[in-house]
Write a protein that holds these residues in place. Structure first.
Motif, PDB file in Angstrom:
ATOM      1  N   ASP A 152      42.823  11.573  14.146  1.00  0.00           N
ATOM      2  CA  ASP A 152      42.221  12.377  15.184  1.00  0.00           C
ATOM      3  C   ASP A 152      42.262  13.887  14.536  1.00  0.00           C
ATOM      4  O   ASP A 152      43.175  14.652  14.632  1.00  0.00           O
ATOM      5  CB  ASP A 152      43.123  12.281  16.629  1.00  0.00           C
ATOM      6  N   PRO A 153      40.814  14.358  14.285  1.00  0.00           N
ATOM      7  CA  PRO A 153      40.831  15.662  13.838  1.00  0.00           C
ATOM      8  C   PRO A 153      41.315  16.889  14.649  1.00  0.00           C
ATOM      9  O   PRO A 153      41.814  17.874  14.288  1.00  0.00           O
ATOM     10  CB  PRO A 153      39.386  15.815  13.479  1.00  0.00           C
ATOM     11  N   ALA A 154      40.975  16.537  16.039  1.00  0.00           N
ATOM     12  CA  ALA A 154      41.490  17.797  17.135  1.00  0.00           C
ATOM     13  C   ALA A 154      42.880  17.553  17.160  1.00  0.00           C
ATOM     14  O   ALA A 154      43.435  18.626  17.144  1.00  0.00           O
ATOM     15  CB  ALA A 154      41.027  17.028  18.578  1.00  0.00           C
ATOM     16  N   GLU A 155      43.783  16.416  16.999  1.00  0.00           N
ATOM     17  CA  GLU A 155      45.157  16.546  16.956  1.00  0.00           C
ATOM     18  C   GLU A 155      45.706  17.166  15.867  1.00  0.00           C
ATOM     19  O   GLU A 155      46.565  18.080  15.782  1.00  0.00           O
ATOM     20  CB  GLU A 155      45.819  15.163  17.323  1.00  0.00           C
ATOM     21  N   ALA A 156      45.090  16.854  14.832  1.00  0.00           N
ATOM     22  CA  ALA A 156      45.485  17.464  13.395  1.00  0.00           C
ATOM     23  C   ALA A 156      45.185  18.984  13.678  1.00  0.00           C
ATOM     24  O   ALA A 156      46.053  19.925  13.193  1.00  0.00           O
ATOM     25  CB  ALA A 156      44.620  16.902  12.152  1.00  0.00           C
ATOM     26  N   GLU A 157      43.997  19.503  14.142  1.00  0.00           N
ATOM     27  CA  GLU A 157      43.928  20.924  14.337  1.00  0.00           C
ATOM     28  C   GLU A 157      44.947  21.493  15.172  1.00  0.00           C
ATOM     29  O   GLU A 157      45.327  22.589  14.956  1.00  0.00           O
ATOM     30  CB  GLU A 157      42.512  21.167  14.966  1.00  0.00           C
ATOM     31  N   ARG A 158      45.048  20.781  16.405  1.00  0.00           N
ATOM     32  CA  ARG A 158      46.064  21.284  17.322  1.00  0.00           C
ATOM     33  C   ARG A 158      47.513  21.558  16.860  1.00  0.00           C
ATOM     34  O   ARG A 158      48.272  22.557  16.882  1.00  0.00           O
ATOM     35  CB  ARG A 158      46.100  20.375  18.554  1.00  0.00           C
ATOM     36  N   ARG A 159      47.966  20.447  15.655  1.00  0.00           N
ATOM     37  CA  ARG A 159      49.190  20.649  15.174  1.00  0.00           C
ATOM     38  C   ARG A 159      49.402  21.518  13.796  1.00  0.00           C
ATOM     39  O   ARG A 159      50.247  21.446  13.181  1.00  0.00           O
ATOM     40  CB  ARG A 159      49.874  19.292  14.911  1.00  0.00           C
ATOM     41  N   GLY A 160      48.169  21.847  13.451  1.00  0.00           N
ATOM     42  CA  GLY A 160      48.157  22.741  12.272  1.00  0.00           C
ATOM     43  C   GLY A 160      48.373  22.017  11.035  1.00  0.00           C
ATOM     44  O   GLY A 160      48.704  22.488   9.987  1.00  0.00           O
ATOM     45  N   ILE A 161      47.984  20.450  11.079  1.00  0.00           N
ATOM     46  CA  ILE A 161      47.986  19.712   9.674  1.00  0.00           C
ATOM     47  C   ILE A 161      46.805  19.481   8.905  1.00  0.00           C
ATOM     48  O   ILE A 161      45.537  19.476   9.580  1.00  0.00           O
ATOM     49  CB  ILE A 161      48.346  18.232  10.424  1.00  0.00           C
ATOM     50  N   THR A 162      46.927  19.749   7.734  1.00  0.00           N
ATOM     51  CA  THR A 162      45.922  20.007   6.910  1.00  0.00           C
ATOM     52  C   THR A 162      45.394  18.352   6.610  1.00  0.00           C
ATOM     53  O   THR A 162      46.544  17.730   6.052  1.00  0.00           O
ATOM     54  CB  THR A 162      46.138  20.528   5.513  1.00  0.00           C
ATOM     55  N   VAL A 163      44.595  17.700   6.688  1.00  0.00           N
ATOM     56  CA  VAL A 163      44.200  16.521   6.367  1.00  0.00           C
ATOM     57  C   VAL A 163      43.186  16.558   5.170  1.00  0.00           C
ATOM     58  O   VAL A 163      42.024  17.051   5.190  1.00  0.00           O
ATOM     59  CB  VAL A 163      43.659  15.717   7.470  1.00  0.00           C
ATOM     60  N   LYS A 164      43.328  15.616   4.168  1.00  0.00           N
ATOM     61  CA  LYS A 164      42.464  15.400   3.259  1.00  0.00           C
ATOM     62  C   LYS A 164      42.081  14.018   3.203  1.00  0.00           C
ATOM     63  O   LYS A 164      42.977  12.957   2.638  1.00  0.00           O
ATOM     64  CB  LYS A 164      43.093  15.793   1.780  1.00  0.00           C
ATOM     65  N   GLY A 165      40.805  13.754   3.716  1.00  0.00           N
ATOM     66  CA  GLY A 165      40.295  12.577   3.886  1.00  0.00           C
ATOM     67  C   GLY A 165      39.703  11.964   2.404  1.00  0.00           C
ATOM     68  O   GLY A 165      39.512  12.797   1.667  1.00  0.00           O
ATOM     69  N   ILE A 166      39.167  10.832   2.303  1.00  0.00           N
ATOM     70  CA  ILE A 166      38.367  10.423   0.961  1.00  0.00           C
ATOM     71  C   ILE A 166      37.352  11.222   0.570  1.00  0.00           C
ATOM     72  O   ILE A 166      37.128  11.754  -0.467  1.00  0.00           O
ATOM     73  CB  ILE A 166      38.265   8.695   1.004  1.00  0.00           C
ATOM     74  N   MET A 167      36.590  11.464   1.652  1.00  0.00           N
ATOM     75  CA  MET A 167      35.389  12.649   1.404  1.00  0.00           C
ATOM     76  C   MET A 167      35.863  13.665   1.087  1.00  0.00           C
ATOM     77  O   MET A 167      35.101  14.399   0.012  1.00  0.00           O
ATOM     78  CB  MET A 167      34.348  12.397   2.529  1.00  0.00           C
ATOM     79  N   ASP A 168      36.639  14.246   1.502  1.00  0.00           N
ATOM     80  CA  ASP A 168      37.316  15.656   0.949  1.00  0.00           C
ATOM     81  C   ASP A 168      38.012  15.627  -0.229  1.00  0.00           C
ATOM     82  O   ASP A 168      37.621  16.441  -1.082  1.00  0.00           O
ATOM     83  CB  ASP A 168      38.629  15.943   2.024  1.00  0.00           C
ATOM     84  N   LEU A 169      38.485  14.428  -0.712  1.00  0.00           N
ATOM     85  CA  LEU A 169      39.014  14.451  -2.169  1.00  0.00           C
ATOM     86  C   LEU A 169      37.678  14.295  -3.199  1.00  0.00           C
ATOM     87  O   LEU A 169      37.758  14.841  -4.073  1.00  0.00           O
ATOM     88  CB  LEU A 169      39.862  13.229  -2.126  1.00  0.00           C
ATOM     89  N   ARG A 170      36.814  13.591  -2.652  1.00  0.00           N
ATOM     90  CA  ARG A 170      35.482  13.785  -3.741  1.00  0.00           C
ATOM     91  C   ARG A 170      34.947  14.932  -3.822  1.00  0.00           C
ATOM     92  O   ARG A 170      34.424  15.424  -4.651  1.00  0.00           O
ATOM     93  CB  ARG A 170      34.522  12.756  -3.041  1.00  0.00           C
ATOM     94  N   ALA A 171      34.930  15.650  -2.664  1.00  0.00           N
ATOM     95  CA  ALA A 171      34.374  16.990  -2.728  1.00  0.00           C
ATOM     96  C   ALA A 171      35.374  18.098  -3.447  1.00  0.00           C
ATOM     97  O   ALA A 171      34.774  18.871  -4.669  1.00  0.00           O
ATOM     98  CB  ALA A 171      34.290  17.671  -1.274  1.00  0.00           C
ATOM     99  N   ASP A 172      36.589  17.830  -3.337  1.00  0.00           N
ATOM    100  CA  ASP A 172      37.371  18.772  -4.398  1.00  0.00           C
ATOM    101  C   ASP A 172      37.551  18.467  -5.752  1.00  0.00           C
ATOM    102  O   ASP A 172      37.778  19.280  -6.612  1.00  0.00           O
ATOM    103  CB  ASP A 172      39.041  18.319  -3.797  1.00  0.00           C
ATOM    104  N   THR A 173      36.855  17.185  -6.368  1.00  0.00           N
ATOM    105  CA  THR A 173      36.694  17.118  -7.565  1.00  0.00           C
ATOM    106  C   THR A 173      35.792  17.721  -8.423  1.00  0.00           C
ATOM    107  O   THR A 173      35.383  18.147  -9.457  1.00  0.00           O
ATOM    108  CB  THR A 173      36.502  15.433  -7.844  1.00  0.00           C
TER     109      THR A 173
END
Length: 324
Positions: A250-271
């Motif tokens: 849940d992106p909202a929970e991740a933001e609330r808890r200050g957790i950085t999430v790297k999903g598969i599309m984020d990893l593709r962008a990072d390449t």
């Protein structure tokens, strides 16, 4: 030439070895006599018709991508010095599970003398993502690090790098044989995530605080549970989907808890911003930083059996396919 062909989407028995037209090298490309290929879980999902939003392929097609072999001929605009060299690389689109493959010359990597071809092929595909995650993750020294699917091809490499970085490594896998493997490659704590409430064991291993970093390669509910063990302000990569899909976080929970999430599309962008080369992977393997674990090498005629072994989690380590 002989090639394994996915004749239609479905179970592993849709794979048949057939005579298939030889590919033709275009400008900037080479033909390779393929000796060994890698097999990763996502290829079994593609064969079933899953991940159509990521991979544009329709049967009949020759599966496979990462390979090792010898360059047989060069297309126009390619230095003929490549001919006869032992290389690893990726075929154009799919097509690696065949006696001859076509690849972009610019992406070929000559296998260093310190590595045998099996090791080079086994580390080549997983090594890219492993080194990308190493670059993206925060410093692991002294941190609590959880690695799920830790006995898989990439999981083992992540365990090794986290151990080398000075992390307290918690490896999660299924079954004693896999746990023993993970322990042997540097995990400080191993946890069987087929046990109900396994996340409580992760918390116990971190004195109730949770993990700083999670490399999540299992997907599905296992991945969601792994996310629950990450402490506020932590970091997680959700890069695996062998449980039927990527972890639903849940992106909202991740933001609330200050957790950085790297999903598969984020990893593709990072390449696009972080360049990991094949030479980097081979160099780190030659140094002993990346040591792949190979469970079985199947002949081409048994590619369907290899798919079944990967899907059923029957392997401890990687599967390779010997083409010739």
């Amino acid at each position: 030439m002989r090639a394994a062909v996915v004749t239609k989407f479905g179970d592993p028995d849709v794979i048949e070895v057939q005579d298939w037209p030889e590919p033709v090298a275009g400008p900037g490309q080479v033909l390779v006599d393929i000796e060994l290929t890698d097999l990763i879980f996502v290829e079994t999902a593609i064969r079933k018709g899953d991940h159509g939003n990521f991979f544009d392929v329709q049967p009949p097609y020759v599966p496979g991508n990462a390979f090792g072999g010898k360059v047989r001929s060069a297309g126009s605009d390619v230095d003929e010095k490549w001919i006869g060299r032992t290389v690893v690389g990726r075929t154009v689109d799919f097509g690696a599970h065949a006696e001859i493959g076509v690849a972009e010359a610019a992406a070929l990597v000559e296998v260093p003398a310190e590595l045998d071809l099996q090791t080079a092929v086994a580390v080549f595909g997983d090594g890219f993502t492993t080194l990308l995650l190493e670059q993206l993750a925060p410093s692991l020294q002294g941190k609590e690090v959880l690695i799920t699917a830790a006995a898989g091809g990439m999981g083992v490499l992540l365990v090794q790098l986290a151990h080398q970085a000075g992390a307290h490594v918690i490896g999660a896998a299924r079954g004693q044989a896999k746990l023993d493997l993970v322990k042997a490659h540097g995990a400080d704590v191993v946890i069987d995530y087929s046990v109900e409430g396994w996340e409580k064991l992760v918390l116990e291993a971190t004195n109730g605080e949770g993990v700083d970093v999670a490399f999540e390669g299992a997907g599905g509910q296992l991945g969601a549970t792994a996310f629950s063990t990450v402490k506020d302000g932590g970091w997680i990569s959700a890069h695996g989907a062998p449980s039927g899909g990527f972890a639903a976080i849940d992106p909202a929970e991740a933001e609330r808890r200050g957790i950085t999430v790297k999903g598969i599309m984020d990893l593709r962008a990072d390449t696009r911003e972080i360049e990991i080369t094949g030479e980097d992977v081979m160099r780190r393997a030659a140094q002993g930083d990346l040591v792949p674990v190979i469970d079985r090498t199947f002949p081409l005629d048994q590619l369907g059996e290899a798919h079944n072994a990967v899907e059923s989690r029957a392997l401890v380590g990687k599967a390779l396919i010997r083409i010739q």
